[in-house]
Structures are given as structure tokens and as C-alpha cells.
Design an enzyme around this catalytic site. Structure first.
Site, mmCIF file in Angstrom:
data_model
loop_
_atom_site.group_PDB
_atom_site.id
_atom_site.type_symbol
_atom_site.label_atom_id
_atom_site.label_comp_id
_atom_site.label_asym_id
_atom_site.label_seq_id
_atom_site.Cartn_x
_atom_site.Cartn_y
_atom_site.Cartn_z
ATOM 1 N N GLU A 196 27.956 0.969 -15.264
ATOM 2 C CA GLU A 196 28.092 -0.148 -16.227
ATOM 3 C C GLU A 196 29.181 -0.101 -17.345
ATOM 4 O O GLU A 196 29.523 -1.032 -17.626
ATOM 5 C CB GLU A 196 26.655 0.043 -17.078
ATOM 6 N N ALA A 236 21.960 -4.166 -11.627
ATOM 7 C CA ALA A 236 21.441 -5.564 -11.804
ATOM 8 C C ALA A 236 22.467 -6.684 -11.376
ATOM 9 O O ALA A 236 23.385 -6.396 -11.161
ATOM 10 C CB ALA A 236 21.304 -5.462 -13.520
HETATM 11 C C1 HXC Z 1 25.610 -9.058 -8.136
HETATM 12 C C2 HXC Z 1 26.554 -7.927 -6.541
HETATM 13 C C3 HXC Z 1 26.358 -6.906 -7.123
HETATM 14 C C4 HXC Z 1 25.654 -6.842 -8.446
HETATM 15 C C5 HXC Z 1 27.285 -6.436 -5.308
HETATM 16 N N1 HXC Z 1 27.147 -7.719 -5.201
HETATM 17 N N2 HXC Z 1 26.824 -5.840 -6.348
HETATM 18 N N3 HXC Z 1 26.317 -9.293 -7.024
HETATM 19 N N4 HXC Z 1 25.306 -8.012 -8.985
HETATM 20 N N5 HXC Z 1 25.451 -5.825 -9.097
HETATM 21 C C6 HXC Z 1 27.667 -8.700 -4.508
HETATM 22 C C7 HXC Z 1 29.094 -8.707 -4.232
HETATM 23 O O1 HXC Z 1 29.273 -9.760 -5.255
HETATM 24 C C8 HXC Z 1 29.241 -9.414 -3.041
HETATM 25 O O2 HXC Z 1 28.986 -10.822 -2.942
HETATM 26 C C9 HXC Z 1 28.185 -8.559 -2.125
HETATM 27 O O3 HXC Z 1 27.437 -8.028 -2.939
HETATM 28 C C10 HXC Z 1 28.901 -7.478 -1.434
HETATM 29 O O4 HXC Z 1 29.369 -6.632 -2.189
HETATM 30 P P1 HXC Z 1 31.286 -6.282 -2.019
HETATM 31 O O5 HXC Z 1 31.556 -5.697 -3.384
HETATM 32 O O6 HXC Z 1 31.600 -7.216 -1.220
HETATM 33 O O7 HXC Z 1 30.843 -4.923 -1.137
HETATM 34 P P2 HXC Z 1 31.882 -3.686 -1.165
HETATM 35 O O8 HXC Z 1 33.189 -4.015 -1.194
HETATM 36 O O9 HXC Z 1 31.416 -2.789 0.119
HETATM 37 O O10 HXC Z 1 31.241 -2.690 -2.380
HETATM 38 C C11 HXC Z 1 30.129 -2.304 -2.835
HETATM 39 C C12 HXC Z 1 29.930 -1.781 -4.335
HETATM 40 C C13 HXC Z 1 30.303 -3.054 -5.213
HETATM 41 C C14 HXC Z 1 31.015 -0.680 -4.708
HETATM 42 C C15 HXC Z 1 28.650 -1.622 -4.654
HETATM 43 O O11 HXC Z 1 29.607 -4.284 -4.537
HETATM 44 C C16 HXC Z 1 30.093 -2.720 -6.709
HETATM 45 O O12 HXC Z 1 30.862 -2.231 -7.372
HETATM 46 N N6 HXC Z 1 29.105 -3.558 -6.960
HETATM 47 C C17 HXC Z 1 28.687 -3.512 -8.397
HETATM 48 C C18 HXC Z 1 27.912 -2.244 -8.749
HETATM 49 C C19 HXC Z 1 27.765 -2.251 -10.316
HETATM 50 O O13 HXC Z 1 28.688 -2.333 -11.118
HETATM 51 N N7 HXC Z 1 26.470 -2.239 -10.647
HETATM 52 C C20 HXC Z 1 25.979 -2.085 -12.067
HETATM 53 C C21 HXC Z 1 25.522 -3.548 -12.422
HETATM 54 S S1 HXC Z 1 25.242 -3.516 -14.189
HETATM 55 P P3 HXC Z 1 29.995 -12.071 -2.711
HETATM 56 O O14 HXC Z 1 29.281 -13.292 -2.396
HETATM 57 O O15 HXC Z 1 30.801 -11.727 -3.919
HETATM 58 O O16 HXC Z 1 30.744 -11.520 -1.400
HETATM 59 C C22 HXC Z 1 23.664 -2.750 -14.170
HETATM 60 C C23 HXC Z 1 22.917 -2.866 -15.688
HETATM 61 C C24 HXC Z 1 21.464 -2.452 -15.481
HETATM 62 O O17 HXC Z 1 23.048 -2.555 -13.176
HETATM 63 C C25 HXC Z 1 20.961 -2.414 -16.903
HETATM 64 C C26 HXC Z 1 20.756 -3.606 -17.633
HETATM 65 C C27 HXC Z 1 20.185 -4.846 -16.737
#
Ligand code: HXC
Length: 257
Positions: A131, A65
Site C-alpha cells: 500500500e 483491494a
Molecule cells: C485492481 C488490479 C489489482 C488491484 C492487479 N490488477 N492488481 N486491479 N486492483 N489491486 C489488475 C491489473 O490492473 C491488470 O488489469 C490485471 O489485474 C493483471 O495485472 P498485471 O499488473 O498486468 O499483472 P502482473 O504484471 O503480473 O503484476 C502482478 C502484480 C501487479 C505485481 C500483482 O498487478 C500489482 O502490483 N498489483 C497491485 C498490487 C497492490 O498494490 N495491492 C495493494 C492494493 S491496495 P488490466 O485490465 O489493467 O490489464 C490495498 C489496500 C487494502 O489492498 C486496504 C484498504 C482497502
């Protein structure tokens, strides 16, 4: 309809949705949800479409998300609006949906893949429910669907630590049905979707309903439900055609009636 976050196409009898927010690794925001509902509704209304493939990019199916959209939300507001409950509509798609997953399928991305009927993964796929590392827990079904898919031990391991699992581990645990080379991913998903779309629509829809019922009820009730659906298919032209074609050693020509 012009989509901002999706690419929506029909290829033959298969609907294809590609998540398209590359700048955010396909993070799922409210626009994605709104557009996905419209895309699915279009495919459901289109009689020629028999199955749907949902995919992302090579790097990410969806990285969760949208954290930036959620960051400032307050309890009272999201409780009152029943935030993210709209995803239930996506999970309730009647036509079969195959997730073709390459790269990250994290948090809501993993949960969206699990809302599909089965997952075909590229060798590069990484699944996880991170999460907990953000101070929350899965909210789009992860604690329920992942547990049903892989069992308590693996689900607890993933959800409590937030670690990722690779495609091989996901296949071993029963989360994905097949793992293929990255360049084969879409072809494989399409071939499966085309096969499904070529079959009798009523039996496909009922097969999906019957399998899903296994997660909702007792064995006794599930068996009864299955048997009643099985009986009812003998009222279709396609059952007559399918069985006649077998006996006559020819291909069936299903009319989906
Ligand atoms: C918003 C996101 C995002 C996310 C990545 N991006 N995941 N933006 N929400 N979930 C954005 C980053 O901010 C960044 O933008 C760009 O995408 C590229 O990501 P990077 O982090 O620079 O890439 P990398 O270093 O390759 O790492 C990849 C990754 C990491 C390991 C997937 O992005 C990550 O950990 N993302 C979050 C994963 C996560 O926690 N997901 C769960 C979310 S909570 P900028 O502009 O900053 O460069 C959820 C709850 C669901 O899903 C249920 C309730 C709603």
C-alpha cells in the site's frame, strides 16, 4: 444465489470459496465483500459444514483491494461510510477458515488471508503489503495482524518498503503454517478442513475462540477464559463420547452436542 465474483461449493463437510475475478487478479471490490459475507453466512447456517477453505487462482490469491474502485474516493465519503469496515464481519467467521494461498497475496489479499485461522501456502505464494507504494497504508488489518503474526521487525520491513516475501520467508516468519507444492495446495487444505470438520463442533469453535483471545487480552485473563471454556466442554455429549472412545480403543462418533 448466483455469484459474480466467487465460486461457492460444499464438498462433504467442507465449504469451499474460490475468489473468481481472474481479469483483476482477484482484486477485492465491494461485490467480493458482499458475496463473501453471503457465502460465509450460508456455511454458518449449514449444520453439515464444519470448516471452510478460502482460495484464489494459481496466479493470485488476491492482488489487493481493487485500486480502480478506490482511486477516486474522497476522505469525507469513506470516513462517513466507514469504508472497508465490512471486512470485520469476514474476520469474525465463527467456523474455522483455512486460506489456501497460491501466487500473489498482496495488500487486502494478504490481509484477507490473515483474517483466516491459518494459511497454507503453495511454494509460489508471494505475500506483501504494498500500500505504501500507492501513497496509503494497509487498511484491512495489515499493520495489526501482520505485526502480531511476524513481529515488529519483519512487519515494519514489509509495510514500510512494500516488498514481497516468498513462501519460504513467510513460513520462517510464522505467517503461514505450511508450504506445499502447488499441485498439492487444495488437497492439503481440504485434508486439514476435513479433519477439523470431523471433530466435535463445540470444541472446535471454542478452540478457535480461545486462541483468538490470546490476541485480545492479558495472559491471566486468557488463561481464565481458556479454563472456563475447558470446563464447559464437560457439559457436552462429545466430551463423554470422545473420552469413552479413547478408553474403548474405537473411533469417536461425535454428534456435535
Ligand atoms: C485492481 C488490479 C489489482 C488491484 C492487479 N490488477 N492488481 N486491479 N486492483 N489491486 C489488475 C491489473 O490492473 C491488470 O488489469 C490485471 O489485474 C493483471 O495485472 P498485471 O499488473 O498486468 O499483472 P502482473 O504484471 O503480473 O503484476 C502482478 C502484480 C501487479 C505485481 C500483482 O498487478 C500489482 O502490483 N498489483 C497491485 C498490487 C497492490 O498494490 N495491492 C495493494 C492494493 S491496495 P488490466 O485490465 O489493467 O490489464 C490495498 C489496500 C487494502 O489492498 C486496504 C484498504 C482497502
Amino acid at each position: 444465489m448466483t455469484y459474480e465474483t466467487l465460486i461457492v461449493e460444499t464438498r462433504g463437510n467442507v465449504g469451499l470459496v474460490t475468489l473468481n475475478r481472474p481479469q483483476a487478479l482477484n482484486a477485492l471490490n465491494s461485490t467480493v465483500l458482499k458475496e463473501l459475507k453471503v457465502a460465509y453466512a450460508g456455511f454458518h447456517a449449514d449444520e453439515t459444514v464444519g470448516a471452510i477453505v478460502l482460495t484464489g487462482s494459481e496466479r493470485a490469491f488476491a492482488a489487493g483491494a481493487d485500486i480502480k474502485e478506490m482511486q477516486a474516493l474522497q476522505f469525507a465519503d469513506i470516513y462517513k461510510s466507514d469504508f472497508i469496515s465490512g471486512w470485520d464481519d469476514v474476520a469474525k467467521a465463527r467456523k474455522p477458515v483455512i486460506a489456501a494461498v497460491s501466487g500473489f497475496a498482496l495488500g487486502g489479499g494478504c490481509e484477507l488471508a490473515m483474517m483466516c485461522d491459518f494459511i497454507i501456502a503453495s511454494e509460489t505464494a508471494k505475500f506483501g503489503q504494498p500500500e505504501i507504494t500507492l501513497g496509503v497504508i494497509p487498511g484491512m488489518g495489515g499493520s495489526q495482524r501482520l505485526t502480531r503474526a511476524v513481529g515488529k521487525a519483519k512487519a515494519m520491513d514489509l509495510i514500510l518498503t512494500g516488498r514481497m516475501m516468498d513462501a519460504a520467508e513467510a513460513e520462517r516468519s510464522g505467517l503461514v503454517s505450511r508450504v506445499v507444492a502447488p499441485e498439492r495446495l487444495l488437497d492439503e487444505a481440504f485434508a486439514a478442513a476435513e479433519k477439523i470438520a470431523s471433530l466435535s463442533r463445540p470444541s472446535v469453535l471454542m478452540a478457535k475462540e480461545a486462541v483468538n483471545r490470546a490476541f485480545e487480552t492479558t495472559l491471566e485473563e486468557g488463561l481464565r477464559f481458556e479454563r472456563r471454556l475447558f470446563h464447559s466442554l464437560f457439559a457436552t455429549d462429545d466430551q463423554k463420547e470422545g473420552m469413552a472412545a479413547f478408553v474403548e480403543k474405537r473411533k469417536p462418533a461425535f454428534t456435535h452436542r
